[in-house]
Write a protein that holds these residues in place. Sequence first.
Motif, PDB file in Angstrom:
ATOM      1  N   ILE A  97       0.860  -1.174   0.000  1.00 38.94           N
ATOM      2  CA  ILE A  97       0.000   0.000   0.000  1.00 38.94           C
ATOM      3  C   ILE A  97       0.900   1.228   0.000  1.00 38.94           C
ATOM      4  N   PHE A  98       0.629   2.149  -0.920  1.00 38.62           N
ATOM      5  CA  PHE A  98       1.341   3.418  -0.926  1.00 38.62           C
ATOM      6  C   PHE A  98       0.335   4.515  -1.241  1.00 38.62           C
ATOM      7  N   GLY A  99       0.318   5.529  -0.431  1.00 39.96           N
ATOM      8  CA  GLY A  99      -0.622   6.623  -0.651  1.00 39.96           C
ATOM      9  C   GLY A  99      -0.409   7.720   0.364  1.00 39.96           C
ATOM     10  N   GLY A 100      -1.411   8.527   0.506  1.00 38.03           N
ATOM     11  CA  GLY A 100      -1.310   9.617   1.462  1.00 38.03           C
ATOM     12  C   GLY A 100      -2.550  10.469   1.444  1.00 38.03           C
ATOM     13  N   GLY A 101      -2.470  11.537   2.178  1.00 36.15           N
ATOM     14  CA  GLY A 101      -3.612  12.432   2.270  1.00 36.15           C
ATOM     15  C   GLY A 101      -3.330  13.572   3.223  1.00 36.15           C
ATOM     16  N   VAL A 102      -4.394  14.123   3.739  1.00 37.67           N
ATOM     17  CA  VAL A 102      -4.309  15.211   4.701  1.00 37.67           C
ATOM     18  C   VAL A 102      -5.023  14.777   5.976  1.00 37.67           C
ATOM     19  N   TRP A 103      -4.713  15.435   7.069  1.00 42.57           N
ATOM     20  CA  TRP A 103      -5.376  15.152   8.343  1.00 42.57           C
ATOM     21  C   TRP A 103      -5.643  16.460   9.063  1.00 42.57           C
ATOM     22  N   GLY A 104      -6.624  16.426   9.930  1.00 39.41           N
ATOM     23  CA  GLY A 104      -6.951  17.589  10.738  1.00 39.41           C
ATOM     24  C   GLY A 104      -7.497  17.149  12.088  1.00 39.41           C
ATOM     25  N   ARG A 105      -7.239  17.961  13.080  1.00 34.65           N
ATOM     26  CA  ARG A 105      -7.739  17.683  14.428  1.00 34.65           C
ATOM     27  C   ARG A 105      -8.313  18.955  15.036  1.00 34.65           C
ATOM     28  N   VAL A 106      -9.414  18.771  15.755  1.00 36.02           N
ATOM     29  CA  VAL A 106     -10.036  19.844  16.521  1.00 36.02           C
ATOM     30  C   VAL A 106     -10.007  19.396  17.978  1.00 36.02           C
ATOM     31  N   TYR A 107      -9.566  20.297  18.863  1.00 34.51           N
ATOM     32  CA  TYR A 107      -9.429  20.009  20.287  1.00 34.51           C
ATOM     33  C   TYR A 107     -10.489  20.783  21.073  1.00 34.51           C
ATOM     34  N   HIS A 115     -10.635  13.683  15.115  1.00 31.85           N
ATOM     35  CA  HIS A 115      -9.668  13.492  14.037  1.00 31.85           C
ATOM     36  C   HIS A 115     -10.391  13.223  12.719  1.00 31.85           C
ATOM     37  N   VAL A 116      -9.954  13.886  11.637  1.00 32.94           N
ATOM     38  CA  VAL A 116     -10.469  13.671  10.282  1.00 32.94           C
ATOM     39  C   VAL A 116      -9.266  13.439   9.374  1.00 32.94           C
ATOM     40  N   GLN A 117      -9.315  12.375   8.526  1.00 34.55           N
ATOM     41  CA  GLN A 117      -8.178  12.064   7.667  1.00 34.55           C
ATOM     42  C   GLN A 117      -8.643  11.475   6.338  1.00 34.55           C
ATOM     43  N   PRO A 118      -8.905  12.327   5.313  1.00 32.66           N
ATOM     44  CA  PRO A 118      -9.165  11.782   3.986  1.00 32.66           C
ATOM     45  C   PRO A 118      -7.836  11.356   3.351  1.00 32.66           C
ATOM     46  N   GLU A 119      -7.846  10.213   2.670  1.00 31.39           N
ATOM     47  CA  GLU A 119      -6.626   9.744   2.034  1.00 31.39           C
ATOM     48  C   GLU A 119      -6.953   8.921   0.794  1.00 31.39           C
ATOM     49  N   TYR A 120      -5.942   8.711  -0.025  1.00 32.89           N
ATOM     50  CA  TYR A 120      -6.081   7.936  -1.255  1.00 32.89           C
ATOM     51  C   TYR A 120      -4.903   6.982  -1.315  1.00 32.89           C
ATOM     52  N   ASN A 121      -5.186   5.688  -1.394  1.00 33.60           N
ATOM     53  CA  ASN A 121      -4.137   4.666  -1.364  1.00 33.60           C
ATOM     54  C   ASN A 121      -4.106   3.852  -2.645  1.00 33.60           C
ATOM     55  N   PHE A 122      -2.889   3.553  -3.121  1.00 33.95           N
ATOM     56  CA  PHE A 122      -2.682   2.667  -4.269  1.00 33.95           C
ATOM     57  C   PHE A 122      -2.275   1.314  -3.698  1.00 33.95           C
ATOM     58  N   ILE A 123      -2.995   0.269  -4.093  1.00 36.08           N
ATOM     59  CA  ILE A 123      -2.797  -1.056  -3.511  1.00 36.08           C
ATOM     60  C   ILE A 123      -2.451  -2.048  -4.614  1.00 36.08           C
ATOM     61  N   SER A 124      -1.432  -2.840  -4.363  1.00 35.98           N
ATOM     62  CA  SER A 124      -1.024  -3.908  -5.276  1.00 35.98           C
ATOM     63  C   SER A 124      -1.113  -5.220  -4.511  1.00 35.98           C
ATOM     64  N   GLN A 125      -1.896  -6.169  -5.032  1.00 30.68           N
ATOM     65  CA  GLN A 125      -2.099  -7.448  -4.351  1.00 30.68           C
ATOM     66  C   GLN A 125      -1.734  -8.603  -5.268  1.00 30.68           C
ATOM     67  N   SER A 126      -1.253  -9.676  -4.662  1.00 36.40           N
ATOM     68  CA  SER A 126      -1.066 -10.925  -5.394  1.00 36.40           C
ATOM     69  C   SER A 126      -1.437 -12.080  -4.479  1.00 36.40           C
ATOM     70  N   SER A 127      -2.123 -13.059  -5.053  1.00 38.08           N
ATOM     71  CA  SER A 127      -2.503 -14.268  -4.325  1.00 38.08           C
ATOM     72  C   SER A 127      -1.925 -15.467  -5.062  1.00 38.08           C
ATOM     73  N   THR A 128      -1.272 -16.331  -4.316  1.00 36.50           N
ATOM     74  CA  THR A 128      -0.727 -17.558  -4.879  1.00 36.50           C
ATOM     75  C   THR A 128      -1.447 -18.733  -4.237  1.00 36.50           C
ATOM     76  N   LEU A 129      -2.070 -19.560  -5.083  1.00 33.60           N
ATOM     77  CA  LEU A 129      -2.786 -20.748  -4.622  1.00 33.60           C
ATOM     78  C   LEU A 129      -1.947 -21.977  -4.930  1.00 33.60           C
ATOM     79  N   TYR A 130      -1.770 -22.862  -3.946  1.00 29.03           N
ATOM     80  CA  TYR A 130      -0.980 -24.071  -4.102  1.00 29.03           C
ATOM     81  C   TYR A 130      -1.911 -25.280  -4.057  1.00 29.03           C
TER      82      TYR A 130
END
Length: 194
Positions: A97-107, A115-130
């Motif tokens: 997983i590689f991505g990122g975004g912004v975050w914000g906090r109100v106290y 806490h609020v954190q919108p983000e966008y992630n790029f995901i690469s998956q592989s499954s090997t069946l034996y």
Amino acid sequence: MKRILVCFFFLVTVQLAHAQFYKTDTMSHKGWDPSRLVVGGSLGMVFGDYTNVDVSPLVGYRFSQYIAAGININAQYGQFRSRDYFGNTLQRDKYTIFGGGVWGRVYPLPMLFVHVQPEYNFISQSSTLYDNSGNKQIYKTDYAVPSLLLGAGYSQSVGGRVGLGFSILYDVLQDDRSPYRNSLIYRVGAGLGF
């Protein structure tokens, strides 16, 4: 017991950015103030049949006693192995997983935050069946997925600008391919600048 320890270490990945109370005179300066800089992120590692390595830095700025915001980067590697009764590997799933975004906090209070954190992630998956004859089939997929983490937390100063904190987050978008699935995200850590 092993599963409990794995879950514990997975949940207690260090997020190095939690709140700390600032005195009013510290926040009264106008313009750029390096003492308001927030540096942190998360670092976590779990090894075994389930492996996860998470290195996710963040940086931000404390605009006032009540508001902080910044950017974050996500970088994770994971692997899961399914075994049969005899210990033979049936399936091995790997992901990055590689991505990122912004975050914000109100106290609303010095020790409590939303806490609020919108983000966008790029995901690469592989499954090997034996199979039993030694053959294997590999399936690969790459995709991108948005997430919107919302939650709240508690933090406590331990001296100077260092604080310890705990937060609970949830991905409210719940995309079918979200890395957060339909579960709560627990973060415990220490930080500088909050």
